[in-house]
Motif scaffolding. Structure first.
Motif, PDB file in Angstrom:
ATOM      1  N   ALA A   1       2.754  12.559   1.240  1.00 60.17           N
ATOM      2  CA  ALA A   1       2.766  13.746   2.258  1.00 60.17           C
ATOM      3  C   ALA A   1       1.355  14.229   2.460  1.00 60.17           C
ATOM      4  O   ALA A   1       0.603  14.647   1.700  1.00 60.17           O
ATOM      5  CB  ALA A   1       3.621  15.060   1.436  1.00 60.17           C
ATOM      6  N   GLN A   2       0.939  13.621   3.842  1.00 59.13           N
ATOM      7  CA  GLN A   2      -0.320  13.795   3.989  1.00 59.13           C
ATOM      8  C   GLN A   2      -0.678  13.968   5.531  1.00 59.13           C
ATOM      9  O   GLN A   2       0.020  13.520   6.429  1.00 59.13           O
ATOM     10  CB  GLN A   2      -1.012  12.329   3.472  1.00 59.13           C
ATOM     11  CG  GLN A   2      -2.423  12.162   4.045  1.00 59.13           C
ATOM     12  CD  GLN A   2      -3.019  10.701   3.463  1.00 59.13           C
ATOM     13  OE1 GLN A   2      -4.217  10.547   3.472  1.00 59.13           O
ATOM     14  NE2 GLN A   2      -2.174   9.614   3.042  1.00 59.13           N
ATOM     15  N   ASN A   3      -2.033  14.524   5.506  1.00 60.99           N
ATOM     16  CA  ASN A   3      -2.207  14.604   7.192  1.00 60.99           C
ATOM     17  C   ASN A   3      -3.983  14.537   7.131  1.00 60.99           C
ATOM     18  O   ASN A   3      -4.363  14.274   6.214  1.00 60.99           O
ATOM     19  CB  ASN A   3      -1.755  16.018   7.832  1.00 60.99           C
ATOM     20  CG  ASN A   3      -2.276  17.248   7.386  1.00 60.99           C
ATOM     21  OD1 ASN A   3      -3.199  17.139   6.671  1.00 60.99           O
ATOM     22  ND2 ASN A   3      -1.311  18.289   7.369  1.00 60.99           N
TER      23      ASN A   3
ATOM     24  N   ASN B   1     -14.159  11.342  12.843  1.00 63.71           N
ATOM     25  CA  ASN B   1     -12.596  10.815  12.639  1.00 63.71           C
ATOM     26  C   ASN B   1     -12.464   9.638  11.860  1.00 63.71           C
ATOM     27  O   ASN B   1     -12.429   8.719  12.672  1.00 63.71           O
ATOM     28  CB  ASN B   1     -11.907  11.036  13.870  1.00 63.71           C
ATOM     29  CG  ASN B   1     -11.701  12.472  14.381  1.00 63.71           C
ATOM     30  OD1 ASN B   1     -11.303  13.645  13.675  1.00 63.71           O
ATOM     31  ND2 ASN B   1     -12.191  12.657  15.846  1.00 63.71           N
ATOM     32  N   THR B   2     -12.718   9.548  10.783  1.00 61.51           N
ATOM     33  CA  THR B   2     -12.943   8.507  10.181  1.00 61.51           C
ATOM     34  C   THR B   2     -11.641   8.230   8.783  1.00 61.51           C
ATOM     35  O   THR B   2     -11.768   7.343   8.076  1.00 61.51           O
ATOM     36  CB  THR B   2     -14.050   8.161   9.124  1.00 61.51           C
ATOM     37  OG1 THR B   2     -14.285   9.405   8.363  1.00 61.51           O
ATOM     38  CG2 THR B   2     -15.305   8.082  10.205  1.00 61.51           C
ATOM     39  N   HIS B   3     -10.437   8.925   9.114  1.00 61.67           N
ATOM     40  CA  HIS B   3      -9.528   8.750   8.446  1.00 61.67           C
ATOM     41  C   HIS B   3      -8.968   7.489   8.384  1.00 61.67           C
ATOM     42  O   HIS B   3      -8.647   6.943   9.423  1.00 61.67           O
ATOM     43  CB  HIS B   3      -8.453   9.959   8.751  1.00 61.67           C
ATOM     44  CG  HIS B   3      -7.029   9.931   7.885  1.00 61.67           C
ATOM     45  ND1 HIS B   3      -6.913  10.570   6.671  1.00 61.67           N
ATOM     46  CD2 HIS B   3      -5.928   9.204   8.309  1.00 61.67           C
ATOM     47  CE1 HIS B   3      -5.715  10.301   6.191  1.00 61.67           C
ATOM     48  NE2 HIS B   3      -4.951   9.631   7.189  1.00 61.67           N
ATOM     49  N   GLY B   4      -8.790   6.678   7.298  1.00 61.99           N
ATOM     50  CA  GLY B   4      -8.226   5.430   7.208  1.00 61.99           C
ATOM     51  C   GLY B   4      -9.084   4.160   7.780  1.00 61.99           C
ATOM     52  O   GLY B   4      -8.693   3.036   8.006  1.00 61.99           O
ATOM     53  N   THR B   5     -10.569   4.300   7.733  1.00 64.78           N
ATOM     54  CA  THR B   5     -11.353   3.414   8.112  1.00 64.78           C
ATOM     55  C   THR B   5     -11.268   2.077   7.141  1.00 64.78           C
ATOM     56  O   THR B   5     -11.256   0.996   7.417  1.00 64.78           O
ATOM     57  CB  THR B   5     -12.896   3.798   8.274  1.00 64.78           C
ATOM     58  OG1 THR B   5     -13.144   4.766   6.859  1.00 64.78           O
ATOM     59  CG2 THR B   5     -13.159   4.687   9.460  1.00 64.78           C
TER      60      THR B   5
ATOM     61  N   ALA C   1       0.964  -1.044   0.154  1.00 62.37           N
ATOM     62  CA  ALA C   1       0.136  -0.028   0.140  1.00 62.37           C
ATOM     63  C   ALA C   1       0.734   1.091  -0.112  1.00 62.37           C
ATOM     64  O   ALA C   1       2.213   1.227  -0.299  1.00 62.37           O
ATOM     65  CB  ALA C   1      -0.889  -0.157   1.083  1.00 62.37           C
ATOM     66  N   GLY C   2       0.240   2.229   0.298  1.00 60.91           N
ATOM     67  CA  GLY C   2       0.900   3.758   0.129  1.00 60.91           C
ATOM     68  C   GLY C   2       1.102   4.153   2.023  1.00 60.91           C
ATOM     69  O   GLY C   2       0.367   3.836   2.808  1.00 60.91           O
ATOM     70  N   SER C   3       2.204   4.807   1.991  1.00 57.67           N
ATOM     71  CA  SER C   3       2.615   5.409   2.991  1.00 57.67           C
ATOM     72  C   SER C   3       1.644   6.758   3.466  1.00 57.67           C
ATOM     73  O   SER C   3       1.634   7.585   2.665  1.00 57.67           O
ATOM     74  CB  SER C   3       4.100   5.588   3.393  1.00 57.67           C
ATOM     75  OG  SER C   3       4.288   6.294   4.472  1.00 57.67           O
TER      76      SER C   3
ATOM     77  N   ALA D   1      -9.049   9.484  -1.199  1.00 56.28           N
ATOM     78  CA  ALA D   1      -9.110   9.473   0.306  1.00 56.28           C
ATOM     79  C   ALA D   1     -10.224  10.140   1.069  1.00 56.28           C
ATOM     80  O   ALA D   1     -10.963  10.679   0.433  1.00 56.28           O
ATOM     81  CB  ALA D   1      -7.702  10.137   0.637  1.00 56.28           C
ATOM     82  N   THR D   2     -10.281   9.906   2.062  1.00 57.04           N
ATOM     83  CA  THR D   2     -11.590  10.278   3.211  1.00 57.04           C
ATOM     84  C   THR D   2     -11.629  11.723   2.841  1.00 57.04           C
ATOM     85  O   THR D   2     -12.702  12.466   2.885  1.00 57.04           O
ATOM     86  CB  THR D   2     -11.453   9.936   4.547  1.00 57.04           C
ATOM     87  OG1 THR D   2     -11.494   8.375   4.295  1.00 57.04           O
ATOM     88  CG2 THR D   2     -12.666  10.353   5.334  1.00 57.04           C
ATOM     89  N   SER D   3     -10.292  12.452   2.749  1.00 54.57           N
ATOM     90  CA  SER D   3     -10.342  13.968   2.694  1.00 54.57           C
ATOM     91  C   SER D   3     -10.641  14.329   1.244  1.00 54.57           C
ATOM     92  O   SER D   3     -10.848  15.535   1.133  1.00 54.57           O
ATOM     93  CB  SER D   3      -8.913  14.508   3.108  1.00 54.57           C
ATOM     94  OG  SER D   3      -8.082  13.588   1.970  1.00 54.57           O
TER      95      SER D   3
HETATM   96  C1  MP5 Z   1      -1.467   6.277   1.542  1.00 51.76           C
HETATM   97  C2  MP5 Z   1      -3.045   6.145   1.730  1.00 51.76           C
HETATM   98  N1  MP5 Z   1      -3.634   4.973   1.450  1.00 51.76           N
HETATM   99  C3  MP5 Z   1      -5.078   4.832   1.476  1.00 51.76           C
HETATM  100  C4  MP5 Z   1      -5.809   5.977   2.087  1.00 51.76           C
HETATM  101  C5  MP5 Z   1      -7.309   6.113   2.066  1.00 51.76           C
HETATM  102  O1  MP5 Z   1      -7.867   6.412   3.451  1.00 51.76           O
HETATM  103  P1  MP5 Z   1      -9.223   5.499   3.740  1.00 51.76           P
HETATM  104  O2  MP5 Z   1      -9.235   4.447   4.367  1.00 51.76           O
HETATM  105  O3  MP5 Z   1      -9.806   6.632   4.611  1.00 51.76           O
HETATM  106  O4  MP5 Z   1     -10.001   5.396   2.617  1.00 51.76           O
HETATM  107  C6  MP5 Z   1      -5.227   7.215   2.351  1.00 51.76           C
HETATM  108  N2  MP5 Z   1      -5.828   8.410   2.693  1.00 51.76           N
HETATM  109  N3  MP5 Z   1      -3.775   7.115   2.251  1.00 51.76           N
END
Ligand code: MP5
Ligand code: ADP
Ligand code: MG
Length: 477
Positions: free
Chosen positions: A255-257, A417-421, A222-224, A322-324
């Motif tokens: 590069a993400q937050n 706060n659902t970033h990364g669900t 996956a991506g970092s 991405a969720t964002s």
């Molecule tokens: C590197 C990376 N991979 C995947 C997601 C998706 O995130 P989500 O799980 O919220 O759809 C992300 N924001 N960044």
């Protein structure tokens, strides 16, 4: 002598094609010095007298090192030289008849190619099963192929020791990781090696670790995510929290937050392939989760490597946005995903917007979720978990597998706060598949895990923050 199942660990099976002017007993001695725990002599083209002479010499070596010696097919010879037992195939002598001739004290092994043959051999009193051919083999060109799934099922359901046989070598032996077998039977990769002792020793070391391993292993590709809430970082945390050993192949860097993605740095396809080689040739993963893969070449490299190493339990999260709201994949790459990666998936886990892209259907309610899941599953020939985190009121996820639907209900948690669900859910599913759960149970347990991680109400960052992946650790305070 009755069989001690430890004797099956590295079972060397001879083949006179590899003699090269040397005596069989010398080759057998080298194999035993390298670690072979049992020997079978298998000669298809020799007269009885020649075979007997050879067998007596090999027997002397085996007795010197207290290693059991079995004879392939030839019950008469086994009796004549008082060998430790025989191995019989499905077309050779009848097992009950063989037992009568040899008595209870001799070891009888039987070849099985499917569950039916395995069960019958067990009922008729076999001491162990030789199951194969697992990989394609030059030794026996009429060999039937047996899948890793069939082998696994036989190991789980038939209550006698099992060795795998057929085309096993130094690399593919690692594929037995997570299969509950007792050993491997090997011809060419021992007796066809330049250095028989060294080859045996390397094989023994590998199979020993596999047979005694209790830790499920899992890989994320996956991506970092530099902010740690999604991507590789979420995957590793999730896998740890769900008690599997976690490994990672990084396919892209972001590069993400919590407020968004500022930059993406793609990893070279060849470097992604190198990472996969490093992982698969050492600690073989029992399940693989695939997340953000943004480039066509990277996707092609990943699918080639998954095929090369016969990866199993593949969870593909078709991450697109991405969720964002940031786009994480090119349009060209979406086509490559569909063509090359989806056919390898055990399950696909799109969210609602991704399912809309993949099905071309609009999804506004649960009925439309059913239609889209069916379209995607039928189209790409894999199971689909259509996640209900977006748009539709409840957080109910829908599994479509082999024409059947199953809902996994979840209460919507009032947490922004659902970033990364999505990353978290797919990694949790992969973790439970690695632990041997079937897909339905893996989804159920993964859903419970993510609901708990959301309910922990961690609140970090200025945007949509991450979850508390480690909430399960609190129980241990
Ligand atoms: C590197 C990376 N991979 C995947 C997601 C998706 O995130 P989500 O799980 O919220 O759809 C992300 N924001 N960044
Ligand atoms: N607010 C919420 N409450 C409970 N579960 C949620 C919530 N948001 C998402 N989920 C669950 O999280 C998992 C991931 O879904 P989703 O957010 O749709 O995926 P993605 O992150 O890929 O967009 C699903 O099991 C979904 O039901
Ligand atoms: Mg999400």
């Amino acid at each position: 002598m009755k069989l001690d199942k430890k004797d099956l660990l590295l079972y060397g099976v001879t083949d006179s094609h590899y003699l090269n002017g040397r005596k069989l007993c010398e080759l057998v001695e080298e194999a035993i010095l390298g670690g072979a725990t049992m020997i079978q002599i298998r000669e298809k083209e020799m007269s009885h007298e020649e075979f007997k002479q050879e067998a007596l010499e090999v027997q002397e070596v085996c007795q010197k090192y207290h290693v059991p010696l079995l004879i392939n097919d030839d019950v008469k010879l086994c009796k004549e030289i008082d060998a430790d037992g025989v191995h019989i195939g499905q077309d050779d002598l009848d097992l009950k008849e063989t037992r009568k001739l040899l008595g209870e004290d001799k070891i009888i092994g039987v070849s099985a190619h499917n569950m039916k043959e395995a069960k019958k051999a067990y009922e008729d009193g076999a001491d162990y099963l030789g199951v194969g051919a697992i990989f394609s083999t030059q030794t026996k060109n009429d060999a039937q192929d047996v899948s890793m799934n069939t082998l696994n099922e036989i190991c789980q359901k038939v209550d006698i020791p099992v060795v795998a046989i057929g085309g096993i070598n130094q690399v593919n032996v690692l594929e037995f990781m997570g299969i509950n077998l007792d050993g491997v039977a090997i011809v060419s990769s021992i007796f066809g090696s330049e250095d028989i002792q060294k080859a045996s020793s390397l094989l023994k070391d590998k199979i020993q670790r596999i047979v005694s391993n209790k830790m499920p292993t899992c890989l994320t590709i996956a991506g970092s995510d530099s902010s740690g809430g999604a991507g590789i970082q979420a995957d590793l945390k999730t896998m740890l929290a769900n008690r599997v050993y976690a490994m990672s192949v990084i396919a892209a860097l972001t590069a993400q937050n919590t407020t968004g993605v500022d930059a993406i740095y793609d990893v070279d396809a060849s470097f992604v392939a190198s990472q996969m080689d490093s992982v698969f040739t050492d600690i073989y993963p029992m399940a693989v989760k695939i997340g953000m893969v943004s480039q066509k070449e990277v996707i092609l490299a990943i699918s080639e490597k998954l095929k090369q190493y016969h990866a199993r339990n593949i969870v593909v999260d078709p991450v697109m946005v991405a969720t964002s709201g940031a786009k994480l994949i090119s349009d060209e790459a979406i086509d490559t995903l569909k063509e090359n990666l989806f056919p390898l998936a055990t399950v696909l886990t799109p969210n609602i917007p991704e399912a809309e892209v993949l099905s071309g259907l609009k999804i506004n309610n649960e009925k439309e979720m059913l239609e889209a899941a069916k379209y995607i599953g039928d189209h790409y020939h894999c199971a689909v978990l259509l996640k209900g985190g977006h748009q539709i009121n409840d957080a109910n996820d829908l599994l479509y597998k082999e024409e059947k639907y199953q809902w996994f209900k979840g209460k919507r948690i009032n947490n922004n706060n659902t970033h990364g669900t999505g990353c978290t859910l797919s990694s949790a599913i992969a973790s439970y598949l690695a632990r041997g759960e079937n897909l339905e149970n893996a989804v159920k347990k993964a859903k419970d895990y993510i609901s708990g991680a959301l309910a922990a109400m961690l609140d970090l960052g200025q945007g949509q923050g991450p979850m508390d992946h480690g909430y399960v650790l609190d129980k241990k305070d």
